[in-house]
Design a protein around this motif. Structure first.
Motif, PDB file in Angstrom:
ATOM      1  N   ASP A 529      27.921   4.680   9.869  1.00 18.51           N
ATOM      2  CA  ASP A 529      26.557   4.304   9.496  1.00 18.51           C
ATOM      3  C   ASP A 529      26.513   3.986   7.993  1.00 18.51           C
ATOM      4  OD1 ASP A 529      26.614   6.752   8.171  1.00 18.51           O
ATOM      5  OD2 ASP A 529      25.322   7.758   9.618  1.00 18.51           O
ATOM      6  N   TRP A 530      25.330   3.569   7.526  1.00 14.60           N
ATOM      7  CA  TRP A 530      25.230   3.148   6.125  1.00 14.60           C
ATOM      8  C   TRP A 530      25.503   4.286   5.148  1.00 14.60           C
ATOM      9  CZ3 TRP A 530      25.484  -0.834   3.081  1.00 14.60           C
ATOM     10  CH2 TRP A 530      25.099  -0.690   1.737  1.00 14.60           C
ATOM     11  N   ASP A 531      24.972   5.469   5.400  1.00  8.65           N
ATOM     12  CA  ASP A 531      25.168   6.579   4.474  1.00  8.65           C
ATOM     13  C   ASP A 531      26.645   6.926   4.317  1.00  8.65           C
ATOM     14  OD1 ASP A 531      22.465   6.730   4.051  1.00  8.65           O
ATOM     15  OD2 ASP A 531      22.134   8.327   5.528  1.00  8.65           O
ATOM     16  N   GLU A 532      27.353   6.955   5.420  1.00 12.97           N
ATOM     17  CA  GLU A 532      28.779   7.270   5.351  1.00 12.97           C
ATOM     18  C   GLU A 532      29.542   6.149   4.640  1.00 12.97           C
ATOM     19  OE1 GLU A 532      32.516   8.427   8.356  1.00 12.97           O
ATOM     20  OE2 GLU A 532      30.498   8.019   9.145  1.00 12.97           O
ATOM     21  N   PHE A 533      29.166   4.915   4.932  1.00 14.47           N
ATOM     22  CA  PHE A 533      29.797   3.771   4.286  1.00 14.47           C
ATOM     23  C   PHE A 533      29.578   3.815   2.768  1.00 14.47           C
ATOM     24  CE2 PHE A 533      28.980  -0.501   2.528  1.00 14.47           C
ATOM     25  CZ  PHE A 533      30.233  -1.077   2.689  1.00 14.47           C
ATOM     26  N   GLN A 534      28.334   4.050   2.359  1.00 14.23           N
ATOM     27  CA  GLN A 534      28.020   4.096   0.934  1.00 14.23           C
ATOM     28  C   GLN A 534      28.765   5.221   0.232  1.00 14.23           C
ATOM     29  OE1 GLN A 534      23.976   5.251  -0.281  1.00 14.23           O
ATOM     30  NE2 GLN A 534      23.964   3.463  -1.635  1.00 14.23           N
ATOM     31  N   SER A 535      28.829   6.376   0.857  1.00 12.37           N
ATOM     32  CA  SER A 535      29.535   7.508   0.273  1.00 12.37           C
ATOM     33  C   SER A 535      31.017   7.194   0.068  1.00 12.37           C
ATOM     34  CB  SER A 535      29.370   8.739   1.170  1.00 12.37           C
ATOM     35  OG  SER A 535      30.115   9.826   0.680  1.00 12.37           O
ATOM     36  N   GLU A 536      31.627   6.545   1.032  1.00 13.54           N
ATOM     37  CA  GLU A 536      33.050   6.206   0.930  1.00 13.54           C
ATOM     38  C   GLU A 536      33.294   5.153  -0.152  1.00 13.54           C
ATOM     39  OE1 GLU A 536      35.949   7.334   2.608  1.00 13.54           O
ATOM     40  OE2 GLU A 536      34.566   8.987   2.926  1.00 13.54           O
ATOM     41  N   VAL A 537      32.412   4.175  -0.245  1.00 18.65           N
ATOM     42  CA  VAL A 537      32.571   3.134  -1.265  1.00 18.65           C
ATOM     43  C   VAL A 537      32.496   3.744  -2.660  1.00 18.65           C
ATOM     44  CG1 VAL A 537      31.496   1.096  -2.303  1.00 18.65           C
ATOM     45  CG2 VAL A 537      31.756   1.238   0.174  1.00 18.65           C
ATOM     46  N   ARG A 538      31.528   4.597  -2.890  1.00 12.55           N
ATOM     47  CA  ARG A 538      31.383   5.203  -4.211  1.00 12.55           C
ATOM     48  C   ARG A 538      32.550   6.129  -4.545  1.00 12.55           C
ATOM     49  NH1 ARG A 538      24.892   6.617  -4.926  1.00 12.55           N
ATOM     50  NH2 ARG A 538      24.142   4.488  -4.534  1.00 12.55           N
ATOM     51  N   LYS A 539      33.004   6.847  -3.556  1.00 13.10           N
ATOM     52  CA  LYS A 539      34.120   7.768  -3.790  1.00 13.10           C
ATOM     53  C   LYS A 539      35.385   7.014  -4.200  1.00 13.10           C
ATOM     54  CE  LYS A 539      36.373   9.571  -0.339  1.00 13.10           C
ATOM     55  NZ  LYS A 539      36.713  10.362   0.862  1.00 13.10           N
ATOM     56  N   HIS A 540      35.628   5.878  -3.583  1.00 16.49           N
ATOM     57  CA  HIS A 540      36.850   5.128  -3.874  1.00 16.49           C
ATOM     58  C   HIS A 540      36.757   4.288  -5.145  1.00 16.49           C
ATOM     59  CE1 HIS A 540      37.956   6.108   0.320  1.00 16.49           C
ATOM     60  NE2 HIS A 540      39.184   5.940  -0.116  1.00 16.49           N
ATOM     61  N   HIS A 541      35.577   4.255  -5.767  1.00 14.54           N
ATOM     62  CA  HIS A 541      35.429   3.431  -6.971  1.00 14.54           C
ATOM     63  C   HIS A 541      34.976   4.234  -8.190  1.00 14.54           C
ATOM     64  CE1 HIS A 541      35.427   0.330  -3.833  1.00 14.54           C
ATOM     65  NE2 HIS A 541      35.918  -0.451  -4.772  1.00 14.54           N
ATOM     66  N   GLN A 542      34.974   5.542  -8.101  1.00 16.78           N
ATOM     67  CA  GLN A 542      34.542   6.341  -9.239  1.00 16.78           C
ATOM     68  C   GLN A 542      35.516   6.260 -10.411  1.00 16.78           C
ATOM     69  OE1 GLN A 542      34.157  10.381  -7.871  1.00 16.78           O
ATOM     70  NE2 GLN A 542      36.265  10.508  -7.113  1.00 16.78           N
ATOM     71  N   ASN A 543      36.758   5.879 -10.147  1.00 14.56           N
ATOM     72  CA  ASN A 543      37.741   5.715 -11.216  1.00 14.56           C
ATOM     73  C   ASN A 543      38.135   4.252 -11.417  1.00 14.56           C
ATOM     74  OD1 ASN A 543      37.930   8.518 -11.790  1.00 14.56           O
ATOM     75  ND2 ASN A 543      39.315   8.784 -10.031  1.00 14.56           N
ATOM     76  N   ARG A 544      37.289   3.340 -10.995  1.00 17.26           N
ATOM     77  CA  ARG A 544      37.562   1.911 -11.161  1.00 17.26           C
ATOM     78  C   ARG A 544      36.403   1.243 -11.913  1.00 17.26           C
ATOM     79  NH1 ARG A 544      41.686   0.449  -7.312  1.00 17.26           N
ATOM     80  NH2 ARG A 544      41.098  -1.751  -7.512  1.00 17.26           N
ATOM     81  N   LEU A 545      35.951   1.909 -12.978  1.00 17.33           N
ATOM     82  CA  LEU A 545      34.759   1.473 -13.706  1.00 17.33           C
ATOM     83  C   LEU A 545      35.062   1.004 -15.128  1.00 17.33           C
ATOM     84  CD1 LEU A 545      32.344   4.349 -12.579  1.00 17.33           C
ATOM     85  CD2 LEU A 545      32.712   2.125 -11.493  1.00 17.33           C
ATOM     86  N   GLY A 546      36.343   0.769 -15.422  1.00 15.96           N
ATOM     87  CA  GLY A 546      36.698   0.242 -16.742  1.00 15.96           C
ATOM     88  C   GLY A 546      36.980   1.293 -17.787  1.00 15.96           C
ATOM     89  N   GLY A 547      37.246   2.519 -17.370  1.00 11.55           N
ATOM     90  CA  GLY A 547      37.555   3.575 -18.322  1.00 11.55           C
ATOM     91  C   GLY A 547      38.968   3.459 -18.869  1.00 11.55           C
ATOM     92  N   PRO A 548      39.317   4.309 -19.843  1.00  8.81           N
ATOM     93  CA  PRO A 548      40.633   4.216 -20.479  1.00  8.81           C
ATOM     94  C   PRO A 548      41.756   4.839 -19.653  1.00  8.81           C
ATOM     95  CG  PRO A 548      39.362   5.978 -21.479  1.00  8.81           C
ATOM     96  CD  PRO A 548      38.456   5.311 -20.488  1.00  8.81           C
ATOM     97  N   TYR A 549      42.887   4.178 -19.671  1.00 11.41           N
ATOM     98  CA  TYR A 549      44.130   4.718 -19.112  1.00 11.41           C
ATOM     99  C   TYR A 549      45.274   3.866 -19.657  1.00 11.41           C
ATOM    100  CZ  TYR A 549      43.908   0.798 -15.810  1.00 11.41           C
ATOM    101  OH  TYR A 549      43.836  -0.456 -15.260  1.00 11.41           O
TER     102      TYR A 549
END
Length: 580
Positions: A529-549
């Motif tokens: 469902d949408w809630d599960e989909f949204q949760s998974e998308v955010r979880k997999h992109h929390q470290n893909r936001l342009g931070g330093p590495y």
């Protein structure tokens, strides 16, 4: 008779004369024993409480204007008449006292106000020199407490504190990194003596040429060569005839690099007939000494990403992020578009939507296109000779994460990341391919803009036939955006994301296409469902936001993370605090 005459001619003295009460001997005795000018009469003190005695102005009321005791001009009147006279005099005196008191109060208030303002004008408390008092209510634990605070007169209006910026717009933490591209003192050029001249033919689109030219600056430094202003590619997909001076500020380019390399507009007359040596041979220094002129026919990927001296890595960043500044008219239009996007809204997204015809043909991706459109892409791919891969399974490549996101996939992704439908989106791309490709994106996000919709006809007229100049305008809008999202890797995505990291880690979202395709297919199939989909998308992109590495290494240069995509290490350093 004499006494009566005196009384009639001196009414003031009569009005202020105290009444005698007893015998003549008492009065005579007081007069005899108290001849001094300020000595009170004993009889007056003894009769202070007598009803027949009055005092107009206290204990010294019977003294005349000269300070001497006034003579008794009239005999004592009856008690009733004395009381009437006394009542009238007291009433008149109190009225005069009240008026005098009010006048005195007004004078005191005026004096205090004048003194207060004068003190502030001469004081140094306020930032602007003048201050006022405004009432402030402080809420204590058990009651409201009224207090006062100073407010600078320059704050003409009270404004509410800015609301906190929503998380979707906040940039990632810097991790202590900051720019570190200062020129080492021992690396500064002190004279114009060079071994020879370096001719550069930049190739590709604007961003590919931009990064290639930055590399050539470092090559000129390594070879101790004078760099001739690069020529731009006129044969690529856009066939733009613009030259270096049409896009970049030449004077700024030279001035920024004057302590690094020599930059000349063209070859000196003595070398114009010399045939340049064109080769990819490694030992360029010997070649340059021999032939004096060396030509690079391509500029892309001429230098490794890692392993160079730190001073050369910093020079590459100085060239790319400081020296290569666009011409004023390009900068001005880019700034104007940014201001229009931020009008009535503080934030906007720059979406690098790589859904152009040439990119789809090259990658072999046709998801969500019609059969006719897919055939058209295949025909184009077969006709371009230097595209090696001809037969491509579009469905399989998409499942592997090898295709640009469709506009509909981009809309679903942004919604899952929490961006509301009112968000302004600036499309950083060429013409989107497909008759109905943009329908889903526009339905979810109606505030879609491009340089064509934001700029006026007159503003675009000087750039209309020059795609590289328009790409430069898009670069500025993307680089200044609150959020930059790129749906496929490419030279612009590399250039912009690296520049945004360099400028303080502005939020840059890199979708995980492999994972996202898996999730959106499940959503479309009803498996989640949408809630599960949204949760998974955010979880997999929390470290893909342009931070330093640190830049990711690879087994070969092609597998390494590109230097200009992530200038760490090299151009961004973490400050180390010494422990005392």
């Amino acid at each position: 008779m004499a006494a009566a005459a005196t009384t009639s001619t001196t009414p003031t003295a009569t009005a202020t004369t105290c009444c005698a009460s007893s015998s003549t001997s008492s009065s005579s005795s007081a007069s005899t024993t108290s001849p001094g000018p300020h000595r009170r009469r004993l009889v007056d003190l003894e009769r202070a409480d007598d009803s027949s005695y009055c005092s107009c102005c206290g204990a010294d009321a019977c003294d005349d204007a000269d300070g001497h005791a006034a003579p008794l001009l009239t005999p004592c009147r009856s008690p009733l008449l004395a009381r009437r006279k006394r009542a009238g005099g007291a009433h008149a005196w109190w009225m005069r006292a009240v008026v005098l008191c009010l006048l005195g109060l007004v004078a005191v208030v005026g004096f205090l106000g004048s003194s207060s303002h004068g003190g502030r004008r001469g004081g140094t408390d306020g930032a602007g020199g003048g201050e006022k008092l405004v009432q402030r209510v402080e809420v204590a634990a058990d009651a409201d407490v009224m207090g006062w605070t100073k407010e600078n007169l320059t704050a003409l209006t009270r404004r509410q504190p800015d609301p906190p910026v929503p998380e979707i717009w906040t940039k990632p933490e810097s991790g202590g990194y900051s720019q570190c591209i200062e020129r080492p003192k021992n690396q500064r050029r002190t004279n114009d003596a060079t071994v020879g001249y370096l001719i550069v033919d930049a190739n590709g689109g604007l961003n590919q040429m931009r990064m290639g030219i930055s590399d050539m600056v470092a090559v000129a430094k390594i070879m101790n060569a004078s760099l001739v202003l690069p020529t731009l590619d006129h044969q690529s997909f856009w066939t733009d005839p613009s030259e270096f001076k049409d896009i970049f500020d030449v004077d700024h380019f030279k001035e920024t690099l004057k302590e690094d390399i020599v930059v000349v507009d063209s070859l000196p007359p003595a070398y114009r007939r010399v045939k340049p040596y064109a080769s990819f041979y490694r030992d360029f220094s010997k070649i340059l000494k021999k032939f004096k002129v060396v030509r690079f026919t391509h500029t892309d990927s001429r230098i490794v990403n890692n392993g160079l001296a730190p001073s050369l890595q910093r020079l590459r960043c100085r060239a790319n992020y400081e020296a290569l500044q666009y011409r004023k008219e390009i900068q001005d239009l880019g700034t104007t578009l940014v201001e229009r996007l931020k009008k009535d809204s503080d934030h906007y997204i720059a979406l690098h939507l790589r859904y152009e015809k040439d990119m789809l043909s090259f990658t072999g991706c046709n998801h969500n296109l019609t059969a006719h459109e897919a055939d058209e892409l295949t025909d184009m791919r077969l006709k371009v000779r230097h595209w090696k891969e001809k037969e491509i399974n579009s469905k399989e490549k998409r499942l592997q994460g090898g295709c640009p996101m469709t506009p509909r996939e981009a809309a679903v992704f942004l919604k899952a990341m929490g961006y509301p439908s009112s968000t302004k989106i600036y499309i950083v791309a060429g013409e989107i391919y497909g008759a109905h490709s943009m329908d889903a994106l526009k339905a979810e996000y109606p505030n879609i803009y491009t340089h064509y919709s934001l700029a006026t006809v007159d503003e675009l007229e000087p750039f209309e036939l020059y795609q590289n100049r328009l790409a430069a305008v898009d670069y500025i809008v993307a680089q200044q955006s609150d959020v930059f999202v790129y749906t496929y890797d490419g030279n612009m995505a590399r250039a912009v994301q690296g520049h945004r990291r360099f400028e303080g880690f502005r939020k840059t979202i890199n979708p995980d296409r492999l994972k996202f395709v898996e999730l959106i297919d499940k959503l479309d199939e009803g498996a989640v469902d949408w809630d599960e989909f949204q949760s998974e998308v955010r979880k997999h992109h929390q470290n893909r936001l342009g931070g330093p590495y640190d830049r990711l290494p690879g087994e070969s240069p092609r597998q390494e993370e590109y230097f200009y995509s992530n200038p760490i290490p090299g151009c961004l350093c973490k400050k180390v605090q010494s422990v005392k």
